[in-house]
Design an enzyme around this catalytic site. Structure first.
Site, mmCIF file in Angstrom:
data_model
loop_
_atom_site.group_PDB
_atom_site.id
_atom_site.type_symbol
_atom_site.label_atom_id
_atom_site.label_comp_id
_atom_site.label_asym_id
_atom_site.label_seq_id
_atom_site.Cartn_x
_atom_site.Cartn_y
_atom_site.Cartn_z
ATOM 1 N N ILE A 40 0.825 -1.211 0.000
ATOM 2 C CA ILE A 40 0.000 0.000 0.000
ATOM 3 C C ILE A 40 0.862 1.265 0.000
ATOM 4 O O ILE A 40 0.413 2.331 -0.418
ATOM 5 C CB ILE A 40 -0.954 -0.025 1.230
ATOM 6 C CG1 ILE A 40 -2.155 0.868 1.006
ATOM 7 C CG2 ILE A 40 -0.228 0.348 2.509
ATOM 8 C CD1 ILE A 40 -3.265 0.639 2.011
ATOM 9 N N ASN A 97 11.434 -9.153 6.999
ATOM 10 C CA ASN A 97 11.795 -8.657 8.319
ATOM 11 C C ASN A 97 11.279 -9.609 9.390
ATOM 12 O O ASN A 97 10.168 -10.141 9.278
ATOM 13 C CB ASN A 97 11.177 -7.269 8.535
ATOM 14 C CG ASN A 97 11.846 -6.201 7.676
ATOM 15 O OD1 ASN A 97 13.067 -6.182 7.572
ATOM 16 N ND2 ASN A 97 11.064 -5.329 7.067
ATOM 17 N N GLU A 105 6.610 -4.841 11.059
ATOM 18 C CA GLU A 105 5.442 -4.157 11.627
ATOM 19 C C GLU A 105 4.172 -4.988 11.594
ATOM 20 O O GLU A 105 3.304 -4.807 12.440
ATOM 21 C CB GLU A 105 5.211 -2.832 10.888
ATOM 22 C CG GLU A 105 6.309 -1.822 11.226
ATOM 23 C CD GLU A 105 5.987 -0.422 10.775
ATOM 24 O OE1 GLU A 105 5.150 -0.265 9.880
ATOM 25 O OE2 GLU A 105 6.596 0.507 11.330
ATOM 26 N N VAL A 106 4.057 -5.869 10.592
ATOM 27 C CA VAL A 106 2.837 -6.681 10.498
ATOM 28 C C VAL A 106 3.179 -8.104 10.950
ATOM 29 O O VAL A 106 4.075 -8.740 10.378
ATOM 30 C CB VAL A 106 2.289 -6.685 9.059
ATOM 31 C CG1 VAL A 106 1.043 -7.558 8.968
ATOM 32 C CG2 VAL A 106 1.978 -5.262 8.594
ATOM 33 N N HIS A 110 5.679 -12.038 5.744
ATOM 34 C CA HIS A 110 5.582 -11.513 4.380
ATOM 35 C C HIS A 110 6.971 -11.345 3.806
ATOM 36 O O HIS A 110 7.884 -10.899 4.494
ATOM 37 C CB HIS A 110 4.811 -10.185 4.327
ATOM 38 C CG HIS A 110 5.211 -9.188 5.364
ATOM 39 N ND1 HIS A 110 4.858 -9.316 6.696
ATOM 40 C CD2 HIS A 110 5.943 -8.057 5.282
ATOM 41 C CE1 HIS A 110 5.344 -8.301 7.374
ATOM 42 N NE2 HIS A 110 6.032 -7.525 6.544
ATOM 43 N N HIS A 112 8.913 -9.232 1.002
ATOM 44 C CA HIS A 112 8.816 -8.079 0.112
ATOM 45 C C HIS A 112 9.576 -8.415 -1.174
ATOM 46 O O HIS A 112 10.694 -8.936 -1.113
ATOM 47 C CB HIS A 112 9.513 -6.857 0.720
ATOM 48 C CG HIS A 112 8.951 -6.360 2.007
ATOM 49 N ND1 HIS A 112 8.166 -5.239 2.096
ATOM 50 C CD2 HIS A 112 9.089 -6.818 3.286
ATOM 51 C CE1 HIS A 112 7.841 -5.008 3.363
ATOM 52 N NE2 HIS A 112 8.387 -5.958 4.108
HETATM 53 P P1 5GP Z 1 7.205 -4.841 7.474
HETATM 54 O O1 5GP Z 1 7.762 -3.541 7.985
HETATM 55 O O2 5GP Z 1 6.332 -5.518 8.497
HETATM 56 O O3 5GP Z 1 8.262 -5.738 6.906
HETATM 57 O O4 5GP Z 1 6.308 -4.456 6.231
HETATM 58 C C1 5GP Z 1 4.933 -4.238 6.310
HETATM 59 C C2 5GP Z 1 4.491 -3.701 4.965
HETATM 60 O O5 5GP Z 1 3.080 -3.813 4.878
HETATM 61 C C3 5GP Z 1 4.837 -2.215 4.752
HETATM 62 O O6 5GP Z 1 5.636 -2.091 3.585
HETATM 63 C C4 5GP Z 1 3.461 -1.548 4.603
HETATM 64 O O7 5GP Z 1 3.452 -0.515 3.655
HETATM 65 C C5 5GP Z 1 2.583 -2.718 4.190
HETATM 66 N N1 5GP Z 1 1.185 -2.582 4.573
HETATM 67 C C6 5GP Z 1 0.713 -2.234 5.807
HETATM 68 N N2 5GP Z 1 -0.630 -2.226 5.817
HETATM 69 C C7 5GP Z 1 -1.009 -2.590 4.568
HETATM 70 C C8 5GP Z 1 -2.293 -2.773 3.965
HETATM 71 O O8 5GP Z 1 -3.342 -2.599 4.571
HETATM 72 N N3 5GP Z 1 -2.304 -3.158 2.664
HETATM 73 C C9 5GP Z 1 -1.159 -3.358 1.959
HETATM 74 N N4 5GP Z 1 -1.271 -3.747 0.686
HETATM 75 N N5 5GP Z 1 0.074 -3.203 2.492
HETATM 76 C C10 5GP Z 1 0.136 -2.822 3.787
#
Ligand code: 5GP
Length: 125
Positions: A40, A97, A105-106, A110, A112
């Site tokens: 997003i 991550n 963060e999530v 996942h 990337h």
């Molecule tokens: P992290 O920091 O956990 O490795 O990456 C989390 C990713 O999830 C971030 O790049 C963020 O932009 C993406 N993200 C967070 N919320 C959403 C969402 O509701 N939809 C989508 N498509 N991506 C999200």
């Protein structure tokens, strides 16, 4: 806020909601075990997130508990998605991550996929 990757799976996380269809996503790929969609808030011209459908907090959780079939499906999907997006010639980066120091963060695993421009050094010095 970065998450603690040792926490139990919390199915109120945003990617669990995407998997349940409660929140929309811009889907690029789906099979029995895997979903992929555009980030997003993209950090590169191509920024795709690839997630397993199973409830895994992180790479640690997934590599310890997922079945061989789920792991094979996930790894093959990352490759297939990059090939289908035409990224092999120009190259791309796969990044996952895990927990606090990584900035995850999530709390749903996942990977990337970043591409579309030179991506710079692996880490800022
Ligand atoms: P992290 O920091 O956990 O490795 O990456 C989390 C990713 O999830 C971030 O790049 C963020 O932009 C993406 N993200 C967070 N919320 C959403 C969402 O509701 N939809 C989508 N498509 N991506 C999200």
């Amino acid at each position: 806020m970065p998450i603690d990757a040792t926490q139990p799976y919390d199915d109120s996380n945003i990617f669990a909601k995407i998997l349940r269809g409660e929140i929309p996503s811009n889907k690029v790929y789906e099979d029995e075990h895997v979903l992929a969609f555009h980030d997003i808030n993209p950090l590169a011209p191509t920024h795709i997130l690839v997630i397993p459908k199973g409830p895994y907090v992180s790479w640690d959780d997934f590599s310890a508990k997922a079945s061989d079939e789920e792991i094979a499906a996930f790894v093959r999907a990352v490759g297939r998605i990059a090939r289908q997006a035409g990224l092999i010639g120009e190259g791309y980066r796969v990044l996952a991550n895990v927990g606090m120091n990584s900035g995850q963060e999530v709390p749903h695993l996942h990977a990337h996929i970043f591409a579309g421009r030179p991506l710079g050094p692996m880490l800022a010095r």
